[in-house]
Scaffold this motif. Sequence first.
Motif, PDB file in Angstrom:
ATOM      1  N   GLY A 172       0.796  -1.227   0.000  1.00 24.98           N
ATOM      2  CA  GLY A 172       0.000   0.000   0.000  1.00 24.98           C
ATOM      3  C   GLY A 172       0.825   1.270   0.000  1.00 24.98           C
ATOM      4  N   GLY A 173       2.058   1.198  -0.511  1.00 27.32           N
ATOM      5  CA  GLY A 173       2.868   2.398  -0.662  1.00 27.32           C
ATOM      6  C   GLY A 173       2.475   3.155  -1.918  1.00 27.32           C
ATOM      7  N   PRO A 174       3.220   4.212  -2.274  1.00 32.25           N
ATOM      8  CA  PRO A 174       2.881   5.003  -3.464  1.00 32.25           C
ATOM      9  C   PRO A 174       2.773   4.174  -4.731  1.00 32.25           C
ATOM     10  N   THR A 175       3.699   3.225  -4.950  1.00 35.60           N
ATOM     11  CA  THR A 175       3.668   2.423  -6.172  1.00 35.60           C
ATOM     12  C   THR A 175       2.398   1.597  -6.255  1.00 35.60           C
ATOM     13  N   GLY A 176       2.050   0.893  -5.183  1.00 34.67           N
ATOM     14  CA  GLY A 176       0.856   0.062  -5.190  1.00 34.67           C
ATOM     15  C   GLY A 176      -0.415   0.861  -5.353  1.00 34.67           C
ATOM     16  N   VAL A 177      -0.502   1.992  -4.653  1.00 33.77           N
ATOM     17  CA  VAL A 177      -1.683   2.850  -4.727  1.00 33.77           C
ATOM     18  C   VAL A 177      -1.841   3.441  -6.125  1.00 33.77           C
ATOM     19  N   GLU A 178      -0.748   3.936  -6.685  1.00 34.05           N
ATOM     20  CA  GLU A 178      -0.816   4.556  -8.017  1.00 34.05           C
ATOM     21  C   GLU A 178      -1.131   3.533  -9.095  1.00 34.05           C
ATOM     22  N   LEU A 179      -0.560   2.341  -8.991  1.00 34.59           N
ATOM     23  CA  LEU A 179      -0.844   1.301  -9.981  1.00 34.59           C
ATOM     24  C   LEU A 179      -2.293   0.843  -9.887  1.00 34.59           C
ATOM     25  N   ALA A 180      -2.808   0.666  -8.675  1.00 39.78           N
ATOM     26  CA  ALA A 180      -4.200   0.239  -8.499  1.00 39.78           C
ATOM     27  C   ALA A 180      -5.155   1.259  -9.104  1.00 39.78           C
ATOM     28  N   GLY A 181      -4.904   2.538  -8.857  1.00 34.74           N
ATOM     29  CA  GLY A 181      -5.766   3.577  -9.409  1.00 34.74           C
ATOM     30  C   GLY A 181      -5.706   3.634 -10.914  1.00 34.74           C
ATOM     31  N   LEU A 215      -0.075   4.338   2.340  1.00 30.39           N
ATOM     32  CA  LEU A 215       0.931   5.409   2.270  1.00 30.39           C
ATOM     33  C   LEU A 215       1.569   5.653   3.637  1.00 30.39           C
ATOM     34  N   ASN A 216       2.198   4.630   4.151  1.00 29.60           N
ATOM     35  CA  ASN A 216       2.762   4.688   5.492  1.00 29.60           C
ATOM     36  C   ASN A 216       3.820   5.775   5.653  1.00 29.60           C
ATOM     37  N   GLY A 217       4.513   6.137   4.569  1.00 27.14           N
ATOM     38  CA  GLY A 217       5.533   7.177   4.646  1.00 27.14           C
ATOM     39  C   GLY A 217       4.985   8.582   4.605  1.00 27.14           C
ATOM     40  N   ALA A 222      -3.217  11.767   4.337  1.00 29.04           N
ATOM     41  CA  ALA A 222      -2.961  11.336   2.958  1.00 29.04           C
ATOM     42  C   ALA A 222      -3.393   9.888   2.773  1.00 29.04           C
ATOM     43  N   GLY A 223      -3.100   9.039   3.769  1.00 25.67           N
ATOM     44  CA  GLY A 223      -3.508   7.642   3.681  1.00 25.67           C
ATOM     45  C   GLY A 223      -5.015   7.476   3.612  1.00 25.67           C
ATOM     46  N   LYS A 224      -5.733   8.258   4.403  1.00 20.86           N
ATOM     47  CA  LYS A 224      -7.200   8.178   4.401  1.00 20.86           C
ATOM     48  C   LYS A 224      -7.789   8.668   3.084  1.00 20.86           C
ATOM     49  N   LYS A 225      -7.228   9.750   2.543  1.00 21.48           N
ATOM     50  CA  LYS A 225      -7.728  10.271   1.266  1.00 21.48           C
ATOM     51  C   LYS A 225      -7.441   9.287   0.134  1.00 21.48           C
ATOM     52  N   ALA A 226      -6.261   8.654   0.166  1.00 18.83           N
ATOM     53  CA  ALA A 226      -5.934   7.665  -0.855  1.00 18.83           C
ATOM     54  C   ALA A 226      -6.918   6.503  -0.812  1.00 18.83           C
ATOM     55  N   LEU A 227      -7.259   6.075   0.394  1.00 20.01           N
ATOM     56  CA  LEU A 227      -8.239   4.998   0.554  1.00 20.01           C
ATOM     57  C   LEU A 227      -9.597   5.425   0.001  1.00 20.01           C
ATOM     58  N   GLU A 228      -9.970   6.652   0.277  1.00 28.23           N
ATOM     59  CA  GLU A 228     -11.245   7.175  -0.230  1.00 28.23           C
ATOM     60  C   GLU A 228     -11.258   7.213  -1.757  1.00 28.23           C
TER      61      GLU A 228
END
Length: 425
Positions: A172-181, A215-217, A222-228
């Motif tokens: 769930g870091g930037p790479t995983g979040v950006e690729l999923a989106g 987005l643990n870093g 930011a983590g909550k908004k990414a999840l949303e």
Amino acid sequence: MENNFNLPRNNKKRVVIIGAGFGGLKLARKLSGSPYQVVVIDKQNFHQFQPLFYQVAASGIEPSSISFPVRKIFQSHSNLHFRTTELLSVNTDEQQIQTKAGALHYDYLVLANGVNTNYFGSVNLEKYSLPMKSTAEAINLRNRILSSFEQANLTEDTNEHAKLLSIVIVGGGPTGVELAGSIAEMRRYVLPKDYPELDFSKMKIMLFEAGPRLLNGMSDRAGKKALEFLKRLGVKVHLDTRIDDYNGDKISLSDGKELYTRNLIWTAGVSGRTTEGINGELYVRGNRIAVDRYNRLQGFNTIFAIGDACLLQGDERYPNGHPQVAQVAIQQAANLARNLTSQKEWKPFRYTDKGSLATIGRNMAVADLPGFRFSGVFAWMLWLFVHLMAIVGVKNRFFIFVNWAQSYFSRDQSLRILISPYRKK
């Protein structure tokens, strides 16, 4: 054996840099025109812009747009030299490295060779999952995703459909979040037009994170908004859930459940590279090399490590080491270049955090900047600008800008092509 490298013979001291990533390339350019002979060694002959690997994997931009030949960068710098080979070992007593091309003497050695994918000891995950730590791996991932859709279009087996259309992303870091989106937007706007026979409402995109948030870093906000944002795009996010095993077909989860997919993408962790000849006791947390405030390895005045490869000790603000991001490598490289070329007292490294950005989809991004945090359209536009300016080469910037503009206005890309390596029959 040093003649194998065909380097000019002169009286200059030699700085050997292992790795042409953000840190290695920045250091070499900063040492241009200095009294040193600088030799950069990398097994690839190009610099790779890692933050945009996911866009190559999602058919958003061309691989060549995020890759830039190192030799072209060095063309106008007479003291900069590049050799395509691989480091095998270091002889610290003789101040010599051994590579696949032979041996080479150094006066100063800088390890800027980054990290490897960390599978946390799982042989099956290493064998069957899809990593994304290089341009070649990003291309392979793109081929795998597109091949799955092509195979799904050739079968009427509903179980096979489900496996081929399921994409699981671990991390769930930037790479995983950006690729999923990015893949979620393809599912919504692109794939139904390419494959009208397939029902993409049944396509599952799942993101697994072993920790309690994304987005643990970055900040908790930011983590909550990414999840949303990911939920808005239809990505199923599973927090506090670990992948225990994967055999290429079945996933075993930490909670005992099982899932089936042919596409498991691994972005969960990294581990430092070990180098023969470097004392094993110098490797610490995350297999990173422990260095002092000047990026020197303990016990050596002529060997340094910068970027993801090192863990700088003595900075009370980062007791577990600096974040493994490009800005740290770039700033460490600039500080080391200053120390190597200055006649003044050496300056200890101090990281200046310029902020963090992550994009999830069109008009959806999060930004943590010094003093304030925000998300949405403005954060997305800032992300575009920062990454565009960081690309090496005006031509590459232009092509990426054109691809992004076309994708924004048409909600489509024209890069969904399968290119497999040629094999002679």
